[in-house]
Structure formats: structure tokens, C-alpha cells
Scaffold this active site. Structure first.
Site, PDB file in Angstrom:
ATOM      1  N   HIS A  28      11.975  -5.774 -22.462  1.00 22.34           N
ATOM      2  CA  HIS A  28      12.539  -7.216 -22.923  1.00 22.34           C
ATOM      3  C   HIS A  28      13.881  -7.140 -22.111  1.00 22.34           C
ATOM      4  O   HIS A  28      14.618  -6.382 -22.005  1.00 22.34           O
ATOM      5  CB  HIS A  28      12.804  -7.390 -24.431  1.00 22.34           C
ATOM      6  CG  HIS A  28      13.730  -6.609 -24.954  1.00 22.34           C
ATOM      7  ND1 HIS A  28      15.095  -6.994 -25.244  1.00 22.34           N
ATOM      8  CD2 HIS A  28      13.763  -5.371 -25.677  1.00 22.34           C
ATOM      9  CE1 HIS A  28      15.609  -6.050 -25.943  1.00 22.34           C
ATOM     10  NE2 HIS A  28      14.915  -5.100 -26.125  1.00 22.34           N
ATOM     11  N   CYS A  29      14.591  -8.614 -21.832  1.00 27.28           N
ATOM     12  CA  CYS A  29      15.777  -8.786 -21.608  1.00 27.28           C
ATOM     13  C   CYS A  29      16.504  -9.644 -22.746  1.00 27.28           C
ATOM     14  O   CYS A  29      16.028  -9.095 -23.903  1.00 27.28           O
ATOM     15  CB  CYS A  29      16.014  -9.711 -20.371  1.00 27.28           C
ATOM     16  SG  CYS A  29      15.068 -11.100 -20.415  1.00 27.28           S
ATOM     17  N   MET A  30      17.355 -10.481 -22.267  1.00 28.51           N
ATOM     18  CA  MET A  30      18.252 -11.030 -23.680  1.00 28.51           C
ATOM     19  C   MET A  30      17.264 -11.885 -24.252  1.00 28.51           C
ATOM     20  O   MET A  30      17.706 -12.173 -25.395  1.00 28.51           O
ATOM     21  CB  MET A  30      19.413 -11.486 -23.119  1.00 28.51           C
ATOM     22  CG  MET A  30      20.603 -10.832 -22.391  1.00 28.51           C
ATOM     23  SD  MET A  30      22.041 -11.532 -21.688  1.00 28.51           S
ATOM     24  CE  MET A  30      22.578 -12.287 -23.282  1.00 28.51           C
ATOM     25  N   THR A  31      16.702 -12.719 -23.698  1.00 24.69           N
ATOM     26  CA  THR A  31      15.705 -13.594 -24.428  1.00 24.69           C
ATOM     27  C   THR A  31      14.191 -13.377 -24.375  1.00 24.69           C
ATOM     28  O   THR A  31      13.450 -14.247 -24.792  1.00 24.69           O
ATOM     29  CB  THR A  31      16.194 -15.031 -23.795  1.00 24.69           C
ATOM     30  OG1 THR A  31      15.863 -15.268 -22.541  1.00 24.69           O
ATOM     31  CG2 THR A  31      17.651 -15.488 -23.962  1.00 24.69           C
ATOM     32  N   ARG A  32      13.678 -12.786 -23.281  1.00 27.35           N
ATOM     33  CA  ARG A  32      12.279 -12.689 -22.910  1.00 27.35           C
ATOM     34  C   ARG A  32      11.569 -11.483 -23.199  1.00 27.35           C
ATOM     35  O   ARG A  32      12.215 -10.270 -23.019  1.00 27.35           O
ATOM     36  CB  ARG A  32      12.003 -13.087 -21.490  1.00 27.35           C
ATOM     37  CG  ARG A  32      12.647 -14.459 -21.303  1.00 27.35           C
ATOM     38  CD  ARG A  32      12.625 -14.629 -19.690  1.00 27.35           C
ATOM     39  NE  ARG A  32      13.283 -15.621 -19.171  1.00 27.35           N
ATOM     40  CZ  ARG A  32      13.326 -15.927 -17.809  1.00 27.35           C
ATOM     41  NH1 ARG A  32      12.598 -15.627 -16.991  1.00 27.35           N
ATOM     42  NH2 ARG A  32      14.197 -17.171 -17.403  1.00 27.35           N
TER      43      ARG A  32
END
Length: 494
Positions: A28-32
Site C-alpha cells: 500500500h501507499c498513502m491512499t491505495r
């Protein structure tokens, strides 16, 4: 209760992406939530988009990305990983013949490759993957640097300032090592060898080495040199793995990798990367000093499409290089104006569609993240499916970017001491030659211009009469993605 909610979200997602045995990897990244899938055809896109909490989906050549929003994705991902492990343990995968796999996946694979798998896009994504894990440290150290700057400028707590300076600068002084480690890991080499070669760049002893008729400087070439050095190390290591006998591989391969890549780095890459880094810094400052308003308009107007395509992360090496050189990146405050235009556009959609409870609920839930500079929820949940509001949001970003760029052209130079945050979250990270107060005021003014321009452009030009008729309804299941955008169907497919 919060844990139960996150686990419920994960449990709802899992069957819609094909179940535990269809998951190849999870990140995951900051939003996904980023998933690598064995069989893309098993994904139920329609049900997934309609799931509460899902703000949109993005697909590239390597991953299927579910937009959950900041904070939420970091809590849902561990629950999702746990459910995948539990599902695999409880039910072994059913046997599938090679013919069945080929029949289900061939068409999708070819179409997906043709759309997304250009060498340039793939390389940019892999470079972004090198830097994304570094963002939390960049944010933390950047905020500490900003706090230390305030203390130094106000003369308060003088005994604490050196300690804060050490905390803020320690990571940046060794960032080349982390870049080398992540580069080797991403491109299939041994991470510690990539870090070892990149460490040469920051070793103080390189000052005694002559290259191209001059002494090298510790840190010369920065993150770009580290990236190039580690890539070379990966290629040398892979060559050694093919040709070195297994009996001596453990001795010969690491030695040759560090020796060959290290010498090339010392007598070539450090100098060349240093020249490129200097050119990047000089060009960015020259561009804003000479054509700041126009440059800001272009950068602010085009950044949302980059975010939409996930290519904005390819700018991370440039931001990092600018931070290494001058202590801040002048580009980020201008690019942040794109988020302001997106917020203004969303507010206009909210006002223009008073009867669309579903869309207004999405906007209310996504606005807090939008004000903090996280644009994906509003992009994929609101403006992009509608078409025209996405274009008018870009117009708002262009206006805000032109405002900030104009002050650079007038000699007020400032930027962000770290990358990652945007919107209101960028205020603690601002620094510049004209003082903190003026930098804060100009950035706040740019946000205001972006909000206003995005709102006005969307309110008056973001909808056709037919769109207003179709969307301004109190039906709770109204989905903006079902409405043809006024700019043509291609916009809805992006």
C-alpha cells in the site's frame, strides 16, 4: 470497533478481487491498496467500485490499485493480509490446467500490456518504487528541520537546536545509501550490495580521489548518482551469477560487484550525476525566476493528470535532488496547487447537485483528505468520472500555480523541506530566502486562488444541461461514472 470496521472492509474486498489464491502480492501507499493478481478476470469491478469505503480503482501493468484514502488504507491492509493468509491455510487452491489459465488470461494480458506496459512508464514506476518507502522519513525529518528553523530564527531553546539539526540532517546525509539499497531490491539485485556501492558517494574519503581533473566531493551526484551506481551494481551482480562457478560465488560475486560498480561510480558516475543534479537545480530555479507565472500555470495545470496516472511519483528523485542542493524543493508548493483546484471543483459539484445525496456524501467524506493534499479520493470518486469537472479542476490548479510562480518570478523563492504532504499539511514544511512569514502568506494565497478558480470554473463550465438533469436527483444509487462526460467518452476511460 475501528479494528472490526477495517476487518469488515478487508473481508468485503477479498472475494471481489478473486479470493486469497488470486493474490500474488500486497502493498500500500498513502491512499491505495496495491495488489498483484494472478488472474485479472476474477475481479468484479462493478461490485468493487460500489463497495462503501472504496473511492476508486486504478490499474497499471503490474498492480490493481484500490483507492481507500489516507489513514484507512494503512489500517485495512494488515487486516487484508491476515485474511489472505487465513484463506490460503483453510482452503488449498483448486487445480487449474495451463490451458485454462492461458485461455482466461491471454486476452486481458495483451490488452493491458498494450495500454500500460510501455518501457518508459514501467521504468518510471520502478524508480518511484525506490523512493516511495523513503517518504515517511523525509516527512519526519523535514518537519523537524522546519521546527528547528523556527527555534533558531526566534532564538528560543538554543541548547535544543543542535540536537534537532542532527535529527533532521542525519537521514539526508545518508539518503544515498537507502536509495542504493532500495534500487538493488527493486531491480532484482542484492539490496546490501546496492547500498554498499551507493555508500561510496557519501564517504568522506572520496575527497582524496581525482576524477576528470578535479577532486570529488562527498555527496557529489546525490540520489541520482546512488540510483545509477546501484543499477550498475545489479547488472554486474547478475552477470557474475551467470558466469562465476557456484563454489566461489559467495566470494567472487560480491567482491566484483562492489569493485567494478564502485570504481565506475568513483571515476565516472559521481561526476556525471553531479553535473545532472546541478543542471536540475539550476534549471528549476531559472525557470521560475524567468517565467514563473507561466511555468506555474503549466505545472499546476498538468499535475492532476500525472496523479491520475500514478506518474507523479516519478518526480520524487527531482524533488529529493533539489532538497539536497538548497534545503527545499521549489516545485512542490506549485504542484500542490493542483489539489487546491480539485477541492474547489468538488465544492462546486456539491453546490450544483443539491439533490444527489450519494455524490454529496462522497464529497463530504473526501474533502478532509483533499484539504490535506491527498487528491485521489476526489479524483476517482468525483471529478474524473464526471469528465468536465476534472478539466475545470486542472484550470483551478493552473491558476494557483501561476499565482505562486509569479512571486518566484518577483524574487520570492521558497519551497518545501520534504516531500509527501501537500495542501494544508505543507505549511509546517515551508522554507525560503524571504522568511517564513512571507512564504506562508504566498502559499496560502495560492491555495485560495486555486480553491476559487476551481470552484468558479466548475460551477459555470463544469456541467452541461443534460448532466445536471441526469445527476441532480435524490436517488442514492446515482453513480457519476454512468454519466457520459461532456468532453467525450475518452475522459471516463482514463
Amino acid at each position: 470497533m475501528s479494528t472490526d470496521k477495517n476487518r469488515a472492509t478487508a473481508a468485503a474486498l477479498l472475494p471481489l478481487v478473486g479470493g486469497p489464491h488470486n493474490i500474488a502480492s500486497i502493498a500500500h501507499c498513502m491512499t491505495r491498496l496495491r495488489l498483484a493478481l494472478h488472474d485479472r478476470s476474477l475481479v468484479d469491478d462493478t461490485a468493487l467500485r460500489a463497495l462503501p469505503g472504496v473511492l476508486g480503482v486504478v490499474e497499471d501493468a503490474d498492480t490493481y490499485q484500490i483507492v481507500l484514502g489516507p489513514g484507512t488504507v494503512a489500517r485495512v491492509t494488515p487486516e487484508f493480509e491476515a485474511l489472505v493468509e487465513e484463506g490460503r491455510a483453510a482452503a488449498p487452491p483448486l487445480p487449474v490446467t495451463a490451458a485454462e489459465l492461458a485461455e482466461r488470461g491471454a486476452a486481458l494480458k495483451e490488452a493491458q500490456k498494450a495500454r500500460n506496459s510501455t518501457p518508459f512508464k514501467l521504468f518510471l514506476r520502478r524508480v518511484a518504487n525506490v523512493f516511495v518507502p523513503l517518504i515517511p522519513a523525509l516527512i519526519g525529518c523535514g518537519i523537524i528541520a522546519g521546527l528547528n528553523g523556527v527555534l533558531v530564527n526566534t532564538g528560543r531553546l538554543p541548547a535544543v537546536a543542535p540536537a534537532l539539526a542532527a535529527l533532521a540532517s542525519g537521514f539526508m546525509s545518508l539518503i544515498a545509501v537507502f536509495v542504493g539499497h532500495n534500487t538493488a531490491k527493486e531491480f532484482g539485485g542484492t539490496p546490501v550490495l546496492g547500498g554498499a556501492v551507493a555508500a561510496i558517494i557519501v564517504f568522506p574519503g572520496v575527497a582524496k580521489v581525482d576524477a576528470f581533473g578535479q577532486h570529488l566531493s562527498p555527496g557529489q551526484g546525490g540520489v541520482l548518482g546512488a540510483l545509477a551506481a546501484a543499477l550498475l551494481a545489479v547488472h554486474v551482480e547478475k552477470w557474475c551469477r551467470r558466469w562465476v562457478p557456484e563454489a566461489v560465488d559467495v566470494l567472487v560475486t560480491p567482491t566484483l560487484t562492489v569493485l567494478v560498480a564502485g570504481l565506475v561510480t568513483l571515476f565516472g558516475l559521481m561526476f556525471l550525476a553531479g553535473e545532472v543534479s546541478t543542471a536540475i537545480g539550476t534549471s528549476a530555479h531559472w525557470l521560475l525566476a524567468r517565467g514563473g507565472a507561466f511555468a506555474g500555470l503549466v505545472l499546476g495545470g498538468l499535475f492532476l493528470p500525472l496523479v491520475m496516472l500514478g506518474l507523479h511519483q516519478a518526480l520524487i528523485p527531482i524533488h529529493t535532488t533539489l532538497i539536497e542542493q538548497s534545503g527545499y524543493t521549489v516545485l512542490l508548493p506549485i504542484l500542490a496547487m493542483a489539489g487546491a483546484g480539485q477541492v474547489g471543483a468538488a465544492l462546486a459539484v456539491y453546490c450544483r447537485l443539491p439533490r444527489n445525496r450519494s455524490l454529496r456524501t462522497t464529497i463530504k467524506s473526501a474533502l478532509p483528505a483533499g484539504f490535506l493534499g491527498v487528491g485521489e479520493p476526489l479524483i476517482y470518486g468525483v471529478s474524473l468520472p464526471l469528465g468536465r469537472p476534472f478539466v475545470t479542476a486542472c484550470a483551478g490548479g493552473a491558476a494557483g500555480g501561476a499565482f505562486v510562480g509569479l512571486f518566484h518570478q518577483l524574487g520570492v523563492t521558497f519551497g518545501s523541506t520534504a516531500i509527501g504532504p501537500s495542501g494544508w499539511a505543507l505549511f509546517p514544511l515551508l522554507d525560503g530566502t524571504a522568511g517564513l512569514g512571507l512564504s506562508l502568506a504566498i502559499y496560502a494565497g495560492g491555495l485560495g486562488v486555486g480553491y476559487l478558480a476551481g470552484f468558479v470554473a466548475t460551477y459555470f463550465f463544469g456541467f452541461t444541461r443534460q448532466m445536471l438533469t441526469d445527476l441532480n436527483t435524490d436517488a442514492e444509487n446515482t453513480d457519476p461514472a454512468t454519466v457520459q462526460p461532456a468532453q467525450g467518452p475518452a475522459m471516463a476511460k482514463i
